[in-house]
Write an enzyme that holds these catalytic residues in place. Structure first.
Site, short mmCIF file in Angstrom:
data_model
loop_
_atom_site.label_atom_id
_atom_site.label_comp_id
_atom_site.label_asym_id
_atom_site.label_seq_id
_atom_site.Cartn_x
_atom_site.Cartn_y
_atom_site.Cartn_z
N GLY A 1 39.30 36.76 42.09
CA GLY A 1 40.71 36.46 42.28
C GLY A 1 41.40 37.58 43.04
O GLY A 1 41.28 37.70 44.26
N HIS B 1 39.03 25.33 36.85
CA HIS B 1 39.52 26.69 36.62
C HIS B 1 40.40 26.71 35.38
O HIS B 1 41.13 25.76 35.12
CB HIS B 1 40.29 27.19 37.84
N GLU C 1 43.08 28.09 34.76
CA GLU C 1 44.52 27.89 35.04
C GLU C 1 44.84 26.41 35.20
O GLU C 1 45.90 25.94 34.81
CB GLU C 1 44.92 28.71 36.28
N ASN D 1 38.89 33.32 45.29
CA ASN D 1 39.86 32.29 44.89
C ASN D 1 41.25 32.91 45.08
O ASN D 1 41.67 33.73 44.28
CB ASN D 1 39.63 31.91 43.43
N GLU E 1 33.94 32.33 33.73
CA GLU E 1 35.14 33.16 33.80
C GLU E 1 35.80 33.25 32.42
O GLU E 1 36.60 32.38 32.05
CB GLU E 1 36.14 32.54 34.78
N GLY F 1 42.54 38.31 35.58
CA GLY F 1 43.81 38.93 35.96
C GLY F 1 44.30 39.97 34.97
O GLY F 1 45.45 40.40 35.04
N SER G 1 38.45 39.80 36.71
CA SER G 1 38.66 41.23 37.01
C SER G 1 37.43 41.88 37.64
O SER G 1 37.16 43.06 37.43
CB SER G 1 39.10 41.99 35.77
P1 13P Z 1 40.78 37.92 38.86
O1 13P Z 1 39.62 38.38 39.70
O2 13P Z 1 42.10 38.19 39.51
O3 13P Z 1 40.67 38.40 37.46
O4 13P Z 1 40.68 36.32 38.81
C1 13P Z 1 39.48 35.73 38.53
C2 13P Z 1 39.59 34.29 38.77
O5 13P Z 1 40.32 33.58 38.08
C3 13P Z 1 38.86 33.72 39.90
O6 13P Z 1 38.85 32.33 39.87
#
Ligand code: 13P
Length: 250
Positions: free
Chosen positions: A234, A95, A97, A9, A167, A173, A213
């Site tokens: 991510g 997601h 976010e 992603n 997630e 992140g 992560s």
């Molecule tokens: P990270 O791998 O950067 O932690 O993000 C995960 C994510 O939100 C994938 O959709």
């Protein structure tokens, strides 16, 4: 047998050329993946990435979102039909976010899921709890509610096309990964919930990905858990060598 999947992603990263270079680098540097590899590219990159993936057996294309209405006066939005027309196979939905910054709730996500399936694409449906919920030890109930509210209206035939991505928000992140035991606990709970609703065969064949992560160092251990069928990646999906190492870990 359920499918192993590693999906990247990219979120709001990579210019057009940078995106194409990333995909080319991943395609060039590797053996054939043991499962499906999905590139979750920004909308404006999709058509060109689809061209790069033509003829590839184990690589697929995902959009990161789509609008819940079929078409109409929604300035700036992108429809499921548009995504199909440029070659998207999957759409990432729900997601954290999008839930947090764009106020996407369960009812809207149910609508988006229906539309994506109706148009012949597969949702990668994200769920996961914030830190406070984890600390109050109600994370399993929290995630179960997310799945019930947005997916459990689906019939068995449609549900079989859904990929689930767990997630935990506190791991996204942050560099703080869920331990493999924490991931396994949730994935097993999700699969048990699916078995209750759709039966053991459907539950057994649903791919449940871990995200948060996940990186080249920890992917192997996470993916070795019995109910972790791959990852939604991510930051590490933006670096071809890291993403390739994660692909090789599946
Ligand atoms: P990270 O791998 O950067 O932690 O993000 C995960 C994510 O939100 C994938 O959709």
């Amino acid at each position: 047998m359920r499918q192993k999947i590693v999906a990247g992603n990219w979120k709001m990263n990579k210019t057009f050329q940078e995106g194409l270079d990333l995909v080319s680098a991943v395609l060039e540097n590797g053996e054939e993946p043991r499962g499906l590899v999905v590139f979750g590219a920004p909308y404006v990159h999709l058509q060109a990435v689809a061209q790069l993936l033509k003829g590839q057996k184990n690589y697929r294309l995902a959009a990161q979102n789509c609008h819940q209405e079929e078409k109409g006066a929604y300035t700036g939005e992108i429809s499921a039909d548009m995504l199909v027309s440029v070659g998207a196979d999957f759409v990432i939905l729900g997601h954290s976010e999008r839930r947090q910054y764009f106020e996407e709730g369960s009812a809207m996500l149910a609508q988006k899921t229906d539309l994506v399936l109706q148009k012949g694409m597969r949702p990668i449906f994200c769920c996961g709890e914030p830190l406070g919920i984890r600390e109050s030890n109600t994370h399993v109930q929290y995630v179960a509610a997310q799945l019930k509210e947005s997916l459990f209206h689906l019939n068995e035939f449609d549900f079989a096309k859904v990929v689930i991505a767990y997630e935990p928000i506190w791991a996204i992140g942050t560099g703080r990964t869920a331990s493999s035991d924490q991931a396994q606990e949730m994935h097993a709970a999700i699969r048990a919930l699916l078995a209750e609703k759709y039966g053991a065969a459907v539950a057994d064949s649903t791919s449940i990905l871990y995200g948060g992560s996940c990186n080249a160092q920890n992917a192997q251990e996470l993916f070795s858990m019995p109910d972790v069928d791959g990852g939604l990646i991510g930051g590490a999906s933006l670096k071809p060598d890291d993403f390739r190492a994660i692909i090789n870990a599946m």
